[in-house]
Design an enzyme around this catalytic site. Structure first.
Site, short mmCIF file in Angstrom:
data_model
loop_
_atom_site.label_atom_id
_atom_site.label_comp_id
_atom_site.label_asym_id
_atom_site.label_seq_id
_atom_site.Cartn_x
_atom_site.Cartn_y
_atom_site.Cartn_z
N HIS A 84 0.98 -0.67 -0.02
CA HIS A 84 0.15 -0.04 -0.08
C HIS A 84 0.88 1.30 -0.08
O HIS A 84 2.34 1.54 0.51
CB HIS A 84 -0.53 -0.10 1.60
N ASP A 136 3.39 -4.47 7.99
CA ASP A 136 2.09 -3.72 7.93
C ASP A 136 1.10 -4.60 8.28
O ASP A 136 0.70 -5.89 7.02
CB ASP A 136 1.65 -3.32 6.68
N GLN A 153 -4.42 -5.19 7.21
CA GLN A 153 -5.02 -6.43 6.73
C GLN A 153 -4.78 -7.94 6.78
O GLN A 153 -6.12 -8.74 6.70
CB GLN A 153 -4.93 -6.55 4.94
N LYS A 208 -9.65 -1.10 10.21
CA LYS A 208 -10.36 -2.24 9.30
C LYS A 208 -10.78 -3.47 10.75
O LYS A 208 -11.13 -4.76 9.52
CB LYS A 208 -9.03 -2.75 9.14
N CYS A 228 -4.77 2.53 -3.54
CA CYS A 228 -3.68 3.13 -2.75
C CYS A 228 -2.47 1.69 -2.86
O CYS A 228 -1.88 2.01 -2.08
CB CYS A 228 -3.52 3.71 -1.31
N1 C6P Z 1 -6.33 0.55 3.03
C1 C6P Z 1 -8.39 0.34 1.41
O1 C6P Z 1 -8.94 0.12 0.71
P1 C6P Z 1 -4.95 3.68 7.09
O2 C6P Z 1 -5.57 4.21 6.08
O3 C6P Z 1 -4.26 4.53 7.67
O4 C6P Z 1 -6.23 3.23 8.28
O5 C6P Z 1 -4.94 2.27 6.40
C2 C6P Z 1 -3.41 2.28 5.68
C3 C6P Z 1 -3.23 0.98 4.86
C4 C6P Z 1 -1.87 1.08 5.17
N2 C6P Z 1 -1.74 -0.93 4.59
C5 C6P Z 1 -2.68 -1.63 4.39
C6 C6P Z 1 -2.57 -2.45 3.24
C7 C6P Z 1 -3.91 -1.01 3.88
O6 C6P Z 1 -4.69 -1.75 3.41
C8 C6P Z 1 -4.61 0.09 4.50
C9 C6P Z 1 -5.66 0.94 4.11
C10 C6P Z 1 -7.37 0.90 2.54
O7 C6P Z 1 -7.50 -0.85 0.59
C11 C6P Z 1 -7.63 2.01 2.43
S1 C6P Z 1 -6.38 2.86 1.20
#
Ligand code: C6P
Length: 406
Positions: A123, A200, A203, A226, A364
């Site tokens: 991401h 990270d 997910q 999430k 992203c």
């Molecule tokens: N992915 C998606 O629709 P935040 O936005 O800070 O809570 O998380 C960022 C982020 C970081 N790593 C991974 C693997 C992610 O999937 C995400 C967020 C969302 O896939 C919003 S772009």
């Protein structure tokens, strides 16, 4: 083990509404999962009767709020099996957490000519902060490649690890492909050279149990929203051996020991990394989300989700115009796809007319889109409250999209 999905759905008030005249089918869980009633009620109770600033007041409310916030930190510790509660740092989300690690670890440990290994399926939140650090420190970002199925090429990774590598940044589960990466093996390979790994976990934590000690992760970062908790909550877990040596990310109130105009010293962990008033309700809400997950049979939940993903994959693979993007052997939650000649945004819009919420776009993860030479994908992402019937509705609606454009 049976999973009573209809009973679970009763805990999520948002799911029982209609959208565009149709029952909502919520398949955008990778972007943000929904909150169950106990989380909503816990946050509301805090806001109604317990709110006060924490770590500061001697009065009743402040002490009460501090106790609730610190209890949430304990829950986080147990949830990820961290060895030390003080190594669990509250942040506002995964993005802020990775920025914290990239900036602070970078300042402490990365210099001219060093290398940062980042996988091709990250991401943007796990790419751009490392690019910024690399630029500031005179280091280089090196990419761990993947194959056509969307699996990292582990032999290539092992070849890229070398004496100049100062950190590896890796997603546990890809948000655009659903691939579950072999992080435990990849961490072990990095550790042979003394290289730390930042996972990270945005997910992974919503989909299966995790154990940072078993993985031997040096840093483990995720968002609350999430994993059925609120926005504005997130965690950086880090090994003490690193966190103690890293400089603060942000500075100000709450994170200092002594301030004078001559010299300032910092508080011990976790306060050193928690400058200013935190998102208190969000932290307490994250604790409530962990309580909720702990009250479920999380292994049965993961199995239910996996069956949904397999069934959805089977149904969409049967439609000749559909191409599934990301066909790794080990996947969680995410089904990305394209339809010949139809832009993913059009797919998303037509599905919305059917009450089905998916995400369309680059998620992203533009390097992933570049790899597959597509501008975007449509992405359905499942949670344990989704049903087989919703998968049927998704497949039928995809068929309808194709008919609309025929
Ligand atoms: N992915 C998606 O629709 P935040 O936005 O800070 O809570 O998380 C960022 C982020 C970081 N790593 C991974 C693997 C992610 O999937 C995400 C967020 C969302 O896939 C919003 S772009």
């Amino acid at each position: 083990m049976t999973w009573d999905v209809e009973k679970i759905r009763e805990d999520f008030p948002v799911l029982s509404q209609t959208v565009n005249g149709k029952p909502l089918v919520y398949l955008d869980n990778a972007a943000s999962a929904q909150m169950p009633r106990p989380v909503i009620e816990r946050m509301s109770a805090y806001q109604s009767a317990e709110h006060s600033n924490i770590h500061r007041g001697v009065h009743y409310l402040s002490q009460h709020a501090t106790t609730a916030y610190e209890a949430a930190r304990e829950k986080v510790k147990r949830f990820i099996n961290a060895p030390d509660v003080n190594c669990c740092i509250f942040v506002r989300g995964c993005t802020e957490g990775i920025n914290l690690v990239a900036d602070s670890y970078g300042k402490g440990f990365i210099g001219e000519g060093d290398e940062i290994l980042v996988s091709q399926m990250e991401h943007h939140s796990n790419i751009v902060p490392w690019q910024v650090t690399a630029e500031e420190r005179g280091a280089k970002v090196v990419v761990i490649p993947m194959n056509e199925r969307g699996e990292l090429i582990v032999e290539e990774y092992e070849r890229l690890l070398n004496q100049r590598t100062k950190i590896v940044a890796l997603s546990h589960v890809s948000n655009s492909l659903g691939t579950i990466n072999p992080v435990k093996e990849m961490i072990a390979a990095a550790h042979k050279l003394g290289v730390p790994v930042c996972v990270d976990a945005a997910q992974s934590v919503p989909h299966f149990p995790v154990d940072v000690q078993d993985l031997d992760a040096d840093f483990f970062v995720f968002s609350g929203h999430k994993m059925f908790g609120p926005t504005g909550s997130g965690i950086v877990y880090g090994k003490r051996e690193w966190l103690d040596k890293m400089p603060p990310y942000q500075t100000g109130g709450s994170q200092i020991r002594i301030v004078s105009f001559e010299r300032t010293t910092y508080a011990p962990l976790p306060a050193k990394f928690e400058a200013g008033t935190p998102a208190i309700a969000a932290g307490i809400g994250l604790g409530a989300a962990i309580d909720y997950i702990n009250g479920l049979d999380f292994v049965a939940a993961a199995e239910h989700e996996h069956q949904l993903l397999e069934y959805a994959t089977e149904r969409l693979a049967d439609i000749p115009e559909v191409t599934i993007i990301g066909t790794a052997a080990h996947k969680a939650s995410v089904l990305s796809f394209t339809i010949d000649g139809i832009h993913p945004h059009d797919i998303g819009t037509i599905l919305d007319q059917e009450g089905i919420a998916i995400r369309a776009g680059h998620h992203c993860a533009q390097p992933v889109m570049q790899f597959y030479d597509v501008p975007a994908t449509a992405r359905a992402s499942f949670a344990f409250y989704n049903t087989r019937d919703e998968v049927e509705q998704l497949a039928d609606a995809v068929q309808k999209v194709i008919e609309v454009f025929a």
